[in-house]
Motif scaffolding. Sequence first.
Motif, PDB file in Angstrom:
ATOM      1  N   ILE A 257       0.910  -1.273   0.031  1.00 30.65           N
ATOM      2  CA  ILE A 257       0.000   0.143   0.263  1.00 30.65           C
ATOM      3  C   ILE A 257       0.999   1.341   0.024  1.00 30.65           C
ATOM      4  O   ILE A 257       0.668   2.164  -0.878  1.00 30.65           O
ATOM      5  N   THR A 258       1.804   1.347   0.747  1.00 30.58           N
ATOM      6  CA  THR A 258       2.613   2.649   0.994  1.00 30.58           C
ATOM      7  C   THR A 258       3.433   2.685  -0.284  1.00 30.58           C
ATOM      8  O   THR A 258       3.443   3.653  -0.980  1.00 30.58           O
ATOM      9  N   TRP A 259       4.041   1.466  -0.873  1.00 33.27           N
ATOM     10  CA  TRP A 259       4.754   1.763  -2.090  1.00 33.27           C
ATOM     11  C   TRP A 259       4.152   2.026  -3.351  1.00 33.27           C
ATOM     12  O   TRP A 259       4.401   2.813  -3.987  1.00 33.27           O
ATOM     13  N   LEU A 260       3.028   1.347  -3.382  1.00 34.54           N
ATOM     14  CA  LEU A 260       2.072   1.398  -4.908  1.00 34.54           C
ATOM     15  C   LEU A 260       1.636   2.664  -4.500  1.00 34.54           C
ATOM     16  O   LEU A 260       1.341   3.471  -5.830  1.00 34.54           O
ATOM     17  N   GLY A 261       0.887   3.130  -3.521  1.00 37.07           N
ATOM     18  CA  GLY A 261       0.305   4.197  -3.380  1.00 37.07           C
ATOM     19  C   GLY A 261       1.098   5.491  -3.594  1.00 37.07           C
ATOM     20  O   GLY A 261       0.894   6.649  -4.260  1.00 37.07           O
ATOM     21  N   GLY A 262       2.495   5.467  -3.021  1.00 33.96           N
ATOM     22  CA  GLY A 262       3.324   6.469  -3.226  1.00 33.96           C
ATOM     23  C   GLY A 262       3.990   6.687  -4.437  1.00 33.96           C
ATOM     24  O   GLY A 262       4.192   7.865  -4.934  1.00 33.96           O
TER      25      GLY A 262
ATOM     26  N   SER B 121       7.579 -10.691   1.521  1.00 32.13           N
ATOM     27  CA  SER B 121       7.010 -11.611   0.681  1.00 32.13           C
ATOM     28  C   SER B 121       7.814 -12.790   0.746  1.00 32.13           C
ATOM     29  O   SER B 121       7.402 -14.191   0.381  1.00 32.13           O
ATOM     30  N   ALA B 122       9.179 -12.821   0.771  1.00 33.76           N
ATOM     31  CA  ALA B 122       9.846 -13.977   0.714  1.00 33.76           C
ATOM     32  C   ALA B 122       9.904 -14.774   2.020  1.00 33.76           C
ATOM     33  O   ALA B 122       9.822 -15.977   1.870  1.00 33.76           O
TER      34      ALA B 122
ATOM     35  N   VAL C  87      10.411 -10.631 -10.764  1.00 32.61           N
ATOM     36  CA  VAL C  87      11.067 -10.339 -12.070  1.00 32.61           C
ATOM     37  C   VAL C  87      11.798  -9.163 -12.250  1.00 32.61           C
ATOM     38  O   VAL C  87      12.607  -8.969 -12.961  1.00 32.61           O
ATOM     39  N   PHE C  88      11.038  -8.263 -11.653  1.00 32.99           N
ATOM     40  CA  PHE C  88      11.456  -6.802 -11.765  1.00 32.99           C
ATOM     41  C   PHE C  88      12.280  -6.209 -10.595  1.00 32.99           C
ATOM     42  O   PHE C  88      12.573  -4.946 -10.623  1.00 32.99           O
ATOM     43  N   VAL C  89      12.735  -6.928  -9.789  1.00 32.06           N
ATOM     44  CA  VAL C  89      13.770  -6.466  -8.975  1.00 32.06           C
ATOM     45  C   VAL C  89      14.935  -5.981  -9.312  1.00 32.06           C
ATOM     46  O   VAL C  89      15.413  -4.882  -8.868  1.00 32.06           O
ATOM     47  N   PRO C  90      15.665  -6.283 -10.417  1.00 32.73           N
ATOM     48  CA  PRO C  90      16.803  -5.824 -10.858  1.00 32.73           C
ATOM     49  C   PRO C  90      16.246  -4.142 -11.505  1.00 32.73           C
ATOM     50  O   PRO C  90      17.151  -3.282 -11.269  1.00 32.73           O
ATOM     51  N   VAL C  91      15.159  -4.025 -12.131  1.00 31.03           N
ATOM     52  CA  VAL C  91      14.874  -2.774 -12.648  1.00 31.03           C
ATOM     53  C   VAL C  91      14.624  -1.928 -11.350  1.00 31.03           C
ATOM     54  O   VAL C  91      15.074  -0.641 -11.298  1.00 31.03           O
ATOM     55  N   GLU C  92      13.925  -2.313 -10.210  1.00 22.81           N
ATOM     56  CA  GLU C  92      13.819  -1.486  -9.172  1.00 22.81           C
ATOM     57  C   GLU C  92      14.961  -1.274  -8.758  1.00 22.81           C
ATOM     58  O   GLU C  92      15.194   0.196  -7.862  1.00 22.81           O
ATOM     59  N   ILE C  93      15.944  -2.104  -8.242  1.00 23.04           N
ATOM     60  CA  ILE C  93      17.307  -1.793  -7.772  1.00 23.04           C
ATOM     61  C   ILE C  93      17.958  -0.730  -8.727  1.00 23.04           C
ATOM     62  O   ILE C  93      18.536   0.349  -8.013  1.00 23.04           O
ATOM     63  N   TYR C  94      17.940  -0.708  -9.828  1.00 24.77           N
ATOM     64  CA  TYR C  94      18.618   0.260 -10.650  1.00 24.77           C
ATOM     65  C   TYR C  94      17.640   1.942 -10.501  1.00 24.77           C
ATOM     66  O   TYR C  94      18.616   2.738 -10.336  1.00 24.77           O
ATOM     67  N   THR C  95      16.431   1.684 -10.578  1.00 29.37           N
ATOM     68  CA  THR C  95      15.997   3.101 -10.057  1.00 29.37           C
ATOM     69  C   THR C  95      16.220   3.400  -8.863  1.00 29.37           C
ATOM     70  O   THR C  95      16.117   4.499  -8.489  1.00 29.37           O
TER      71      THR C  95
ATOM     72  N   ASN D 171      11.266   3.564  -1.056  1.00 28.92           N
ATOM     73  CA  ASN D 171      12.577   2.426  -1.361  1.00 28.92           C
ATOM     74  C   ASN D 171      12.520   1.601  -0.155  1.00 28.92           C
ATOM     75  O   ASN D 171      12.752   0.425  -0.013  1.00 28.92           O
ATOM     76  N   VAL D 172      12.235   2.221   1.014  1.00 27.74           N
ATOM     77  CA  VAL D 172      12.114   1.230   2.225  1.00 27.74           C
ATOM     78  C   VAL D 172      10.930   0.353   1.998  1.00 27.74           C
ATOM     79  O   VAL D 172      11.137  -0.974   2.488  1.00 27.74           O
ATOM     80  N   ALA D 173       9.835   0.963   1.575  1.00 28.29           N
ATOM     81  CA  ALA D 173       8.615   0.187   1.718  1.00 28.29           C
ATOM     82  C   ALA D 173       8.816  -0.913   0.791  1.00 28.29           C
ATOM     83  O   ALA D 173       8.284  -1.956   0.890  1.00 28.29           O
ATOM     84  N   TYR D 174       9.229  -0.552  -0.484  1.00 28.61           N
ATOM     85  CA  TYR D 174       9.729  -1.783  -1.492  1.00 28.61           C
ATOM     86  C   TYR D 174      10.557  -2.914  -0.831  1.00 28.61           C
ATOM     87  O   TYR D 174      10.240  -4.083  -1.010  1.00 28.61           O
ATOM     88  N   ILE D 175      11.495  -2.564  -0.026  1.00 32.91           N
ATOM     89  CA  ILE D 175      12.532  -3.355   0.529  1.00 32.91           C
ATOM     90  C   ILE D 175      11.667  -4.521   1.509  1.00 32.91           C
ATOM     91  O   ILE D 175      11.909  -5.503   1.437  1.00 32.91           O
ATOM     92  N   VAL D 176      10.895  -3.673   2.493  1.00 36.95           N
ATOM     93  CA  VAL D 176      10.050  -4.501   3.223  1.00 36.95           C
ATOM     94  C   VAL D 176       9.098  -5.166   2.533  1.00 36.95           C
ATOM     95  O   VAL D 176       9.000  -6.462   3.001  1.00 36.95           O
TER      96      VAL D 176
END
Length: 178
Positions: free
Chosen positions: A21-26, A79-80, A105-113, A69-74
């Motif tokens: 919610i935090t990540w996608l909403g933000g 999820s893992a 599958v998009f973790v590398p893309v998110e790390i780059y951004t 970025n913190v919300a994405y890492i959480v």
Amino acid sequence: MNGTRSATAKTALLLIVLGAITWLGGINVRAAAGFSLLQFGTLEFKPNIHPNIERAVFSLLAQSSLILNVAYIVLILASAVYLRSARWDFRKEGWLMIAAILLYVFVPVEIYTMVLDIRMWLLDASGSNDLVEFRKLFIHRLAALSGVPMIALLSYYTAIALVVFRPLRRQGASRTAP
């Protein structure tokens, strides 16, 4: 399954929901703020924006990126943990498998951004008023990887739909987790 795993899975699921919610909403709020600087449908900046307002928007983007970025890492870590502790049978629950693939599958893309976001945050934290550098980072972030981040965003929303509607579920499939 013992109570510890069940509590772990439930805690991880709560963190997934809060992180998502935090990540996608933000992301949507940050995009609205960022696109207010650009002419509609282009990557060109509006000519009539006062430099102080533009700097304030860049500061808002940099600060919000840190939270996102913190919300994405959480989200990724939770999820893992959830997938490991909840013990779903992926052969019977195809919807969960596809949702997990779309997320990971998009973790590398998110790390780059994230690296670009951190560079903008560092520029903001240093108190720089170099709008040219902010503009370069902002445009580079928007045009990063030729639109793959936008494809990733659509995949994340597809993953949410898969989790909500649960298609690709085998008949007689029963969940072995809480």
